[in-house]
Design a protein around this motif. Structure first.
Motif, PDB file in Angstrom:
ATOM      1  N   SER A 176       0.817  -1.209   0.000  1.00 17.81           N
ATOM      2  CA  SER A 176       0.000   0.000   0.000  1.00 17.81           C
ATOM      3  C   SER A 176       0.848   1.254   0.000  1.00 17.81           C
ATOM      4  CB  SER A 176      -0.932  -0.001   1.214  1.00 17.81           C
ATOM      5  OG  SER A 176      -1.727   1.154   1.215  1.00 17.81           O
ATOM      6  N   LEU A 182       2.227   1.857  -3.359  1.00 19.55           N
ATOM      7  CA  LEU A 182       1.213   2.425  -4.235  1.00 19.55           C
ATOM      8  C   LEU A 182       1.093   3.924  -3.999  1.00 19.55           C
ATOM      9  CD1 LEU A 182      -1.134   2.157  -6.239  1.00 19.55           C
ATOM     10  CD2 LEU A 182      -2.621   1.638  -4.299  1.00 19.55           C
ATOM     11  N   GLY A 183       1.130   4.326  -2.738  1.00 18.00           N
ATOM     12  CA  GLY A 183       1.028   5.746  -2.425  1.00 18.00           C
ATOM     13  C   GLY A 183       2.192   6.533  -2.980  1.00 18.00           C
ATOM     14  N   LEU A 241       1.618   6.724  -6.908  1.00 14.23           N
ATOM     15  CA  LEU A 241       0.541   7.627  -7.275  1.00 14.23           C
ATOM     16  C   LEU A 241       0.907   9.070  -6.974  1.00 14.23           C
ATOM     17  CD1 LEU A 241      -2.617   5.681  -6.062  1.00 14.23           C
ATOM     18  CD2 LEU A 241      -1.783   5.925  -8.400  1.00 14.23           C
ATOM     19  N   GLN A 284      -8.388  11.140  -2.743  1.00  9.77           N
ATOM     20  CA  GLN A 284      -8.101  10.941  -4.161  1.00  9.77           C
ATOM     21  C   GLN A 284      -7.682  12.246  -4.829  1.00  9.77           C
ATOM     22  OE1 GLN A 284     -11.445   9.814  -6.671  1.00  9.77           O
ATOM     23  NE2 GLN A 284     -10.121   8.505  -7.905  1.00  9.77           N
ATOM     24  N   ALA A 319      -3.031   7.540  -1.294  1.00  9.47           N
ATOM     25  CA  ALA A 319      -3.564   6.179  -1.333  1.00  9.47           C
ATOM     26  C   ALA A 319      -3.701   5.611   0.076  1.00  9.47           C
ATOM     27  CB  ALA A 319      -2.649   5.280  -2.160  1.00  9.47           C
ATOM     28  N   ASP A 338      -5.841   2.034   2.287  1.00  8.60           N
ATOM     29  CA  ASP A 338      -6.824   0.958   2.354  1.00  8.60           C
ATOM     30  C   ASP A 338      -6.734   0.332   3.732  1.00  8.60           C
ATOM     31  OD1 ASP A 338      -4.677  -0.930   2.372  1.00  8.60           O
ATOM     32  OD2 ASP A 338      -4.738  -1.102   0.192  1.00  8.60           O
ATOM     33  N   HIS A 375      -1.540   3.492   4.643  1.00 10.49           N
ATOM     34  CA  HIS A 375      -1.751   4.813   4.047  1.00 10.49           C
ATOM     35  C   HIS A 375      -0.447   5.414   3.550  1.00 10.49           C
ATOM     36  CE1 HIS A 375      -0.127   6.948   7.637  1.00 10.49           C
ATOM     37  NE2 HIS A 375      -0.613   5.901   8.281  1.00 10.49           N
ATOM     38  N   SER A 376      -0.568   6.292   2.571  1.00  9.37           N
ATOM     39  CA  SER A 376       0.596   7.001   2.067  1.00  9.37           C
ATOM     40  C   SER A 376       1.085   7.991   3.122  1.00  9.37           C
ATOM     41  CB  SER A 376       0.264   7.726   0.759  1.00  9.37           C
ATOM     42  OG  SER A 376      -0.746   8.687   0.969  1.00  9.37           O
TER      43      SER A 376
END
Length: 224
Positions: free
Chosen positions: A22, A25-26, A29, A151, A156, A158, A188-189
């Motif tokens: 995760s 991903l942050g 993004l 967003q 990011a 989850d 979390h990012s």
């Protein structure tokens, strides 16, 4: 059976994998939005400011707030959750020190957005942000409202939970299944987002960064 040491280690490993994925991903993004070149020491600026969209969340005093909460002052926005065991409290300690060093009064605020609405009620959020600094504003809301707000910034997050010995991921914006309970991890990012007094998202800081670098950059951005 689920309390045996072997199962506990397996849960910890599964959670660790989910967190790494995760956070990765942050980073991806978030990095896609920012300009590679910046005249500042640590802040990464957007190619052009982005005006915040209309939104409705609730502050730590149970008051409904929207974009006006970002008007007429600089804001540093951080997404996290009050049960965070490590990064969130360390980051808020650093941001609280920045507020003290800036002596900014009403010119600068830190905004902590909880992405764990099931556990972070108004009282818990108020106690949490108040512990670090009186100029830290706590925001909370529904899963859908939080996901839309995050967003916009490219933040990011989850939730990961163990259900029937299996790791499941609950995406941002989705309510937790009723059988999850309170034993879950929020991933979390870790960027700190910068919003100017016109209510425009202009850039961010990403870890690791030094407090002195953030202080210098904010002084430059604020024209000090």
């Amino acid at each position: 059976m689920l309390n045996k040491p072997g199962h506990k280690k397996r849960w910890q490993l599964l959670y660790a994998v989910a967190i790494v994925a995760s956070l990765g991903l942050g980073v991806v993004l978030g990095a896609q939005q920012f300009s590679a070149a910046s005249p500042l020491a640590a802040a990464q600026l957007l190619p052009a400011p982005k005006t915040l969209p209309e939104f409705t969340l609730e502050n730590h005093r149970s008051e409904a707030v929207g974009v006006n909460v970002f008007r007429h002052r600089w804001s540093l926005v951080f997404f996290g959750f009050t049960s965070c065991p490590d990064f969130c409290p360390l980051e808020l300690q650093k941001l609280a020190k920045l507020l003290n060093l800036m002596g900014a009064g009403d010119e600068l605020q830190v905004v902590f957005v909880s992405v764990d609405p099931e556990r972070d009620g108004q009282e818990k959020l108020a106690n949490y942000v108040g512990f670090f600094h009186p100029q830290i504003l706590g925001l909370r809301g529904s899963n859908l409202a939080l996901a839309n707000f995050a967003q916009f910034f490219g933040a990011a997050y989850d939730r990961s939970a163990i259900v029937e010995s299996k790791l499941i991921t609950i995406p941002a914006g989705i309510n937790l299944p009723t059988n999850v309970g309170e034993q879950y991890q929020v991933n979390h990012s870790t960027r700190v987002f910068v919003v100017n007094p016109q209510g425009e998202f202009i850039g961010s800081f990403t870890s690791p960064y030094e407090l002195e670098e953030m202080l210098s950059d904010m002084q430059k951005l604020m024209g000090r």
